[in-house]
Design a protein around this motif. Sequence first.
Motif, mmCIF file in Angstrom:
data_model
loop_
_atom_site.group_PDB
_atom_site.id
_atom_site.type_symbol
_atom_site.label_atom_id
_atom_site.label_comp_id
_atom_site.label_asym_id
_atom_site.label_seq_id
_atom_site.Cartn_x
_atom_site.Cartn_y
_atom_site.Cartn_z
ATOM 1 N N SER A 21 32.755 26.187 36.625
ATOM 2 C CA SER A 21 33.305 27.285 35.896
ATOM 3 C C SER A 21 32.796 26.684 34.559
ATOM 4 O O SER A 21 33.203 25.969 33.446
ATOM 5 N N PRO A 22 32.365 27.225 33.488
ATOM 6 C CA PRO A 22 31.413 27.292 32.221
ATOM 7 C C PRO A 22 32.472 28.212 31.087
ATOM 8 O O PRO A 22 32.535 27.180 30.064
ATOM 9 N N TYR A 23 33.460 28.622 31.424
ATOM 10 C CA TYR A 23 35.152 28.965 30.667
ATOM 11 C C TYR A 23 35.731 27.373 30.401
ATOM 12 O O TYR A 23 35.703 27.397 29.852
ATOM 13 N N VAL A 24 35.794 26.943 32.068
ATOM 14 C CA VAL A 24 36.793 25.766 31.996
ATOM 15 C C VAL A 24 36.393 24.715 31.138
ATOM 16 O O VAL A 24 37.188 24.488 30.081
ATOM 17 N N LEU A 25 34.918 24.432 31.166
ATOM 18 C CA LEU A 25 34.447 23.267 30.118
ATOM 19 C C LEU A 25 34.152 24.109 28.744
ATOM 20 O O LEU A 25 34.523 23.097 28.221
ATOM 21 N N SER A 26 34.067 25.297 28.792
ATOM 22 C CA SER A 26 34.077 25.524 27.451
ATOM 23 C C SER A 26 35.378 25.552 25.989
ATOM 24 O O SER A 26 35.625 25.324 25.490
ATOM 25 N N SER A 27 36.487 25.717 27.528
ATOM 26 C CA SER A 27 38.065 25.554 27.078
ATOM 27 C C SER A 27 37.971 24.658 26.582
ATOM 28 O O SER A 27 38.793 23.492 25.536
ATOM 29 N N PHE A 28 37.502 22.862 27.393
ATOM 30 C CA PHE A 28 37.642 21.466 26.781
ATOM 31 C C PHE A 28 36.815 21.331 25.996
ATOM 32 O O PHE A 28 37.579 20.314 24.905
ATOM 33 N N ASP A 86 25.650 21.939 25.337
ATOM 34 C CA ASP A 86 25.622 23.501 24.862
ATOM 35 C C ASP A 86 24.644 23.498 26.832
ATOM 36 O O ASP A 86 25.034 24.357 26.988
ATOM 37 N N ASN A 87 24.068 22.504 26.538
ATOM 38 C CA ASN A 87 22.538 22.798 27.196
ATOM 39 C C ASN A 87 23.308 22.590 29.134
ATOM 40 O O ASN A 87 23.249 23.320 30.103
ATOM 41 N N GLU A 88 24.721 21.976 28.978
ATOM 42 C CA GLU A 88 25.251 21.544 30.335
ATOM 43 C C GLU A 88 26.096 22.399 29.968
ATOM 44 O O GLU A 88 25.913 23.406 31.645
ATOM 45 N N LEU A 89 26.408 23.303 29.686
ATOM 46 C CA LEU A 89 27.164 24.641 29.767
ATOM 47 C C LEU A 89 26.391 25.555 30.223
ATOM 48 O O LEU A 89 26.930 26.464 30.870
ATOM 49 N N ASP A 90 25.396 25.850 29.893
ATOM 50 C CA ASP A 90 24.087 26.587 29.971
ATOM 51 C C ASP A 90 23.282 26.924 31.364
ATOM 52 O O ASP A 90 23.421 27.737 31.382
ATOM 53 N N ASP A 91 23.128 25.640 32.109
ATOM 54 C CA ASP A 91 23.392 25.421 33.036
ATOM 55 C C ASP A 91 23.579 25.624 34.247
ATOM 56 O O ASP A 91 23.666 26.306 35.049
ATOM 57 N N VAL A 92 24.852 25.801 34.113
ATOM 58 C CA VAL A 92 26.235 26.099 35.042
ATOM 59 C C VAL A 92 25.875 27.538 34.593
ATOM 60 O O VAL A 92 26.351 27.796 36.011
ATOM 61 N N SER A 93 26.181 27.899 33.647
ATOM 62 C CA SER A 93 26.002 29.852 33.843
ATOM 63 C C SER A 93 25.185 30.071 34.665
ATOM 64 O O SER A 93 24.737 30.714 34.883
ATOM 65 N N GLU A 94 23.802 29.784 34.204
ATOM 66 C CA GLU A 94 22.396 29.853 35.434
ATOM 67 C C GLU A 94 22.859 29.640 36.305
ATOM 68 O O GLU A 94 22.393 30.451 37.578
ATOM 69 N N ASP A 95 23.551 28.629 36.949
ATOM 70 C CA ASP A 95 23.094 27.958 37.928
ATOM 71 C C ASP A 95 24.564 29.471 39.045
ATOM 72 O O ASP A 95 24.572 29.381 40.252
#
Length: 113
Positions: A21-28, A86-95
């Motif tokens: 979840s990019p939301y969980v990762l962004s929350s961290f 940030d690129n890791e968060l973007d990659d998760v969203s894209e996946d």
Amino acid sequence: MGGLQPDVNYQDAEWVITTHSPYVLSSFNTLMLAYKVAQRSEELRAEVERIIPARCWINPNDFAAYYVDGGTVRSIISEKTGLIADNELDDVSEDLAGEQDQLLELSRSVPRD
């Protein structure tokens, strides 16, 4: 009755969380950023605490995040910022978006009753 008790000290707790979840990762990231900004001055600490209570902050030095795939493991913490890159968060969203697109295509390929 469930949930975290406000007077319980979880400071020494260790957690392992698996997520895509990019939301969980962004929350961290938000909780680590709150910690980092609050360390700059007492005035900033008070301002940050108005936004996010100090008990929720995460010291980036006490946090690790990894990407696991195909038998490999690599850190996704940016050496520059100390936060999840940030690129890791973007990659998760894209996946996730790609998986959702595939499911929608499957759904569209089957006639409805």
